[in-house]
Design a protein around this motif. Structure first.
Motif, short mmCIF file in Angstrom:
data_model
loop_
_atom_site.label_atom_id
_atom_site.label_comp_id
_atom_site.label_asym_id
_atom_site.label_seq_id
_atom_site.Cartn_x
_atom_site.Cartn_y
_atom_site.Cartn_z
N SER A 1 40.97 84.00 130.61
CA SER A 1 41.95 82.94 130.45
C SER A 1 41.21 81.62 130.36
CB SER A 1 42.87 82.96 131.68
OG SER A 1 43.46 81.72 131.88
N SER A 2 41.82 80.62 129.71
CA SER A 2 41.14 79.32 129.58
C SER A 2 41.20 78.53 130.88
CB SER A 2 41.74 78.50 128.44
OG SER A 2 43.07 78.16 128.76
N THR A 3 42.05 78.98 131.81
CA THR A 3 42.07 78.37 133.14
C THR A 3 41.88 79.48 134.16
OG1 THR A 3 44.46 78.61 133.16
CG2 THR A 3 43.60 76.45 132.55
N PHE A 4 41.50 79.13 135.37
CA PHE A 4 41.31 80.16 136.41
C PHE A 4 42.64 80.85 136.72
CE2 PHE A 4 37.61 77.39 137.68
CZ PHE A 4 36.66 78.30 137.24
N ASN A 5 42.62 82.17 136.86
CA ASN A 5 43.85 82.90 137.18
C ASN A 5 43.64 83.85 138.37
OD1 ASN A 5 42.25 84.77 135.98
ND2 ASN A 5 43.71 85.47 134.45
N THR A 6 42.67 83.51 139.23
CA THR A 6 42.34 84.41 140.35
C THR A 6 42.73 83.82 141.71
OG1 THR A 6 40.12 83.47 140.38
CG2 THR A 6 40.39 85.54 139.17
N GLN A 7 43.66 82.85 141.70
CA GLN A 7 44.00 82.16 142.97
C GLN A 7 44.42 83.13 144.06
OE1 GLN A 7 45.09 81.50 139.99
NE2 GLN A 7 45.35 79.31 139.57
N ARG A 8 45.14 84.19 143.70
CA ARG A 8 45.68 85.08 144.74
C ARG A 8 44.60 85.94 145.40
NH1 ARG A 8 50.00 86.11 140.73
NH2 ARG A 8 51.97 85.25 141.44
N ILE A 9 43.44 86.06 144.75
CA ILE A 9 42.39 86.91 145.34
C ILE A 9 41.11 86.13 145.66
CG2 ILE A 9 43.12 89.18 144.47
CD1 ILE A 9 41.16 88.75 142.11
N ASP A 10 41.12 84.82 145.46
CA ASP A 10 39.90 84.04 145.70
C ASP A 10 39.39 84.20 147.14
OD1 ASP A 10 39.64 83.13 143.15
OD2 ASP A 10 40.62 81.20 143.50
N HIS A 11 40.34 84.30 148.09
CA HIS A 11 39.93 84.38 149.50
C HIS A 11 39.25 85.71 149.83
CE1 HIS A 11 43.86 86.26 149.22
NE2 HIS A 11 43.67 86.82 150.41
N LEU A 12 39.32 86.68 148.90
CA LEU A 12 38.72 88.01 149.14
C LEU A 12 37.36 88.16 148.45
CD1 LEU A 12 41.91 90.14 148.43
CD2 LEU A 12 40.95 89.54 150.66
N TYR A 13 37.05 87.22 147.59
CA TYR A 13 35.91 87.41 146.68
C TYR A 13 34.62 86.85 147.28
CZ TYR A 13 33.38 87.71 142.29
OH TYR A 13 32.48 88.04 141.31
N LEU A 14 33.56 87.66 147.21
CA LEU A 14 32.22 87.20 147.57
C LEU A 14 31.34 87.32 146.34
CD1 LEU A 14 31.64 89.09 150.97
CD2 LEU A 14 32.12 86.65 150.67
N ASP A 15 30.36 86.47 146.22
CA ASP A 15 29.43 86.56 145.10
C ASP A 15 28.83 87.98 145.06
OD1 ASP A 15 27.44 84.52 143.35
OD2 ASP A 15 26.58 86.46 143.93
N PRO A 16 28.79 88.62 143.88
CA PRO A 16 28.31 90.02 143.82
C PRO A 16 26.85 90.18 144.28
CG PRO A 16 28.86 89.17 141.62
CD PRO A 16 29.31 88.14 142.60
#
Ligand code: NAP
Ligand code: GDD
Length: 341
Positions: A35-50
């Protein structure tokens, strides 16, 4: 550690399901759309750098309209469990974009099933089927109720339901349908009726909005709480024999009832603020959906505990808190973050 693949991970249910799976020790792979804008707001709190050795959530670009990409990813990831939650999920929009809805919500499922059949036939598959498939069938609806879909979305979901069942019977795959009735939360998309109402109530209570325009107030729905419903999804994949299950609360409230509950929560009279706009009507409406979820209770031990009254309160409180600059909606995510830190 078991590995799960979740399509629609950026949606309401995808985010709650990912929290649940991570809290149970899974490695989770999610498919996201570019997407041209971020669409991961609902899972950002779960994400760690790989690169972080603690990372157990991995994201991949993919789209349900791109079958070869799905095949490539499945053969690389080789998940134990696959949850197909991706869809053009808005019923009103499906009348405006019927062909795209059929492509994503209907044909998307067969693309995924074919990739499973070719690469990981041992994987378990969950299809996000919907009470919208029952459409005009009289309530209460259960696994034996005949489908009578009333929208391009409902028709596409019926196709996905049957192709999921067909791949179970034809090829012996472990494929299941969860037929979920409406479920809501503070993470519900803002154009679905409950969230549209609770956001408006919060803004009206804070003096930021004067009116709320809605369509049909007489439709009746069985509204439950989304975090409980993702537990049902997971349980459906833990049974010995693949099957189909209805998940819902069994309650019967009208849109008008939900409006009244939400306004009463902030001591306001809804009739002073709610206006009618015909643009929110549908060419064909689903009048009444009420779940008979006794099979899920008997075989899965799943039962809803949050009903529409409590749900309206949770959502209004959240939307007021958001306006106040405080977002309290990360309980399971917090558990996960604590578990890995
Ligand atoms: P949602 O919030 O609308 O999320 C839909 C998800 O699908 C989003 O992650 C979206 O990605 C993704 N998606 C849409 N089109 C896609 C495509 N072509 N390729 C890949 N991903 C795509 O829906 P939800 O409420 O979480 O519901 C989850 C599933 O359950 C859906 O299949 C829905 O139809 C079904 N369902 C929902 C309910 C309910 O009451 N919530 C009841 C019964 C069944 P973006 O974020 O990029 O848009
Ligand atoms: N969205 C919306 N906006 N709905 C309105 C409005 C409005 O302004 N005014 C009245 N409604 C009525 C709709 O006509 C419908 O009868 C009811 O509110 C619920 O609408 P939605 O919240 O959009 O949900 P839905 O029931 O059509 O579909 C949802 O539930 C299905 C399961 O039964 C979606 O989540 C689907 O993806 C899901 O499958």
């Amino acid at each position: 550690m078991p590995t799960a693949l979740v399509t629609g991970i950026t949606g309401q249910d995808g985010s709650y399901l990912t929290e649940l799976l991570l809290s149970k020790g899974y490695v989770v792979h999610g498919l996201i759309r570019r997407s041209s804008t971020f669409n991961t707001q609902r899972i950002d709190h779960l994400y760690l750098d790989p690169h972080d050795p603690r990372a157990r959530l991995f994201l991949h670009y993919a789209d349900l309209t791109d079958g070869s990409r799905l095949a490539t990813l499945l053969s690389q990831i080789r998940p134990d469990e696959i949850y197909n939650l991706a869809a053009q999920s808005h019923v009103r929009v499906s009348f405006d974009e019927p062909e795209y809805t059929g492509d994503t919500t209907g044909l998307g499922t067969i693309r995924l099933l074919e990739a499973i059949r070719q690469s990981v036939p041992e994987a378990k598959f969950y299809q996000a089927s919907s009470s919208e498939m029952f459409g005009a069938a009289n309530p209460p609806q259960n696994e034996s109720t005949e489908f009578y879909p009333r929208s391009p979305y409902g028709v596409a979901k019926v196709y996905s339901y049957w192709i999921t069942k067909n791949y179970r019977e034809a090829y012996g795959l472990f494929t299941t349908n969860g037929i979920l009735f409406n479920h809501e939360s503070p993470r519900r998309g803002e154009t679905f009726v409950t969230r549209k109402i609770t956001r408006a109530v919060a803004r009206i209570a804070k003096g930021q909005q004067k009116e709320l325009f809605l369509g049909n107030l007489d439709a009746r729905r069985d509204w439950g709480y989304a975090p409980e419903y993702v537990v049902g999804m997971w349980k459906i994949l833990q049974v010995d024999k693949p099957d189909d299950y209805v998940i819902g609360t069994g309650t019967d409230f009208s849109v008008k009832d939900f409006v009244r509950l939400a306004f009463e929560h902030v001591d306001l009279d809804w009739e002073k603020f709610v206006r009618f706009d015909e643009k929110y009507l549908r060419p064909t409406e689903v009048d009444s959906l009420v779940a008979d979820a006794s099979k899920a209770e008997g075989e899965l031990g799943w039962k809803a505990s949050v009903g529409p009254e409590q749900l309206a309160a949770i959502m209004v409180e959240h939307d007021i808190a958001t306006i106040n600059g405080f977002v309290p909606d990360k309980p399971v995510g917090t558990v996960w973050a604590e578990a890995v830190s």
